[in-house]
Design an enzyme around this catalytic site. Structure first.
Site: not given
Ligand code: UD1
Length: 364
Positions: A206
């Site tokens: 991820h």
């Molecule tokens: C975040 C953390 C990372 C951690 C990871 C675990 C930061 C900078 N990154 O990254 O350190 O290892 O979580 O998963 O805080 N999304 C969904 N549903 C959700 C959550 C996210 O669809 O419940 C999608 C959205 O499109 C979002 C993307 O995933 O924009 C990224 O989510 P985000 O929380 O920004 O970062 P992660 O890549 O999950």
């Protein structure tokens, strides 16, 4: 009673907060409350973990959701500042290194509230990783730093942090694993996915650096296909990765491969049950590097650096790049990977040590 906020936000936070919540709940002097920033919000990225880890619904959910780094950080800060000012907690505990960890730390210290960071001191020394920025800011501002390993203590000392703020407590994730070991061992995932114990690989990916550009992700797909030519591969796909695979036209190529099983993100117990019985893992996660070291399972980490070097020096973790990972995969199949050993204080009793430290330090 001491009102203690335990901040959760994203998937890797829940298994760090749960053991501490359960331990604090047993203390007459402590009133632990779960605050969820809502950084992760999908059922399978958040709710399923609350259920597995026996956590109550969060007392407060800030409902922040996704966004750019500044949007997410800013929105958490604004919302959390309001909550701190209204609720006046005695202590805010933040865990890990996600954007919400840093955002809540900044908002709390500026509101004159004490902050403790659990899993402090980890450094990858790669400031291109958003998490590294979050770790540095959080550790610089926190009043108490609970670390998992001696390298983390040293990193903090090197940055000029006062030794009395630092307390090595061990790895809290091992507490969750031991708390739920029975359930994990009872879960029957092998039948569901027609897997043979010890003869399949688990994959998780991820990190933006691996999944946000087409060429890198295509090269990783080649690695997964190579692995699938040797054994079955189960791949719970993170929402960020699913989006990229689809946008770059790579999803159906993997999905068509009979030996490659793509599934939606799994709950804690289901995922750990797959890990327990696996031959090896390919990952870019932080926590999985630790869980595999504890379990003595080979872990090939697709990253240039790790903030958890003890998993390489003592454990079963290998840092790989897109070229040398093939050799590492071959070595796993030749049975050449070393067993490793378990770092000190990764023993399932970290939450107890944290509770003792809170009690002693703040004289509640
Ligand atoms: C975040 C953390 C990372 C951690 C990871 C675990 C930061 C900078 N990154 O990254 O350190 O290892 O979580 O998963 O805080 N999304 C969904 N549903 C959700 C959550 C996210 O669809 O419940 C999608 C959205 O499109 C979002 C993307 O995933 O924009 C990224 O989510 P985000 O929380 O920004 O970062 P992660 O890549 O999950």
């Amino acid at each position: 009673m001491a009102k203690i906020f335990l901040v959760t936000a994203a998937r890797p936070n829940f298994m760090k907060v749960a053991p501490l919540f359960h331990s604090l709940k047993e203390e007459s002097w402590a009133d632990p409350r779960i605050i969820h920033t809502g950084q992760h919000y999908d059922l399978d990225m958040s709710d399923s973990f609350f259920k597995d880890l026996l956590l109550p619904q969060p007392q407060i959910n800030l409902g922040i959701g996704s966004g750019t780094h500044a949007e997410q950080t800013g929105n958490v800060m604004i919302a959390f500042e309001r909550v701190v000012s209204r609720e006046q907690p005695d202590l805010v505990v933040v865990v890990g290194d996600v954007n919400s960890t840093m955002a809540c730390t900044i908002a709390a210290v500026k509101s004159d509230c004490k902050v403790a960071h659990l899993e402090a001191g980890l450094r990858s020394f790669d400031r291109n990783m958003p998490e590294e920025i979050n770790r540095i800011v959080t550790d610089t501002l926190s009043d108490v730093l609970w670390t998992p390993s001696p390298d983390a203590d040293q990193n903090l000392l090197n940055e000029g942090i006062k030794p009395e703020k630092i307390k090595r407590v061990g790895n809290i994730m091992i507490d969750s694993l031991e708390l739920l070991r029975e359930k994990i061992e009872e879960e029957n995932m092998l039948e569901e996915f027609r897997l043979d114990a010890g003869n399949y690989a688990v994959v998780t990916l991820h990190r933006p650096i691996n999944v946000d550009t087409r060429n890198t992700l295509k090269n990783i797909c080649d690695v997964l296909e190579y692995t699938a030519s040797k054994c079955k591969v189960i791949f719970p796909v993170h929402p960020r990765t699913e989006k990229s695979l689809k946008a770059f036209g790579l999803y159906s190529r993997l999905d068509m491969n009979d030996h490659l099983i793509m599934v939606t993100p799994l709950s804690y117990v289901k995922f750990m049950s797959l890990v327990f019985n696996s031959k090896f893992l390919i990952t870019d996660s932080g926590g999985i590097q630790e869980e595999t070291t504890y379990l003595g399972i080979p872990c090939l980490t697709l990253r240039e650096s790790t903030e958890r070097p003890i998993t390489v020096s003592m454990g079963t973790n290998h840092l790989c790049n897109i070229e040398n990972i093939y050799l590492n995969i071959d070595e796993v199949f030749q049975g050449h990977s070393h067993k490793g050993s378990i770092p000190e204080l990764w023993d399932g009793h970290t939450a107890e040590r944290v509770v003792k430290d809170i009690h002693k330090r703040f004289e509640y």
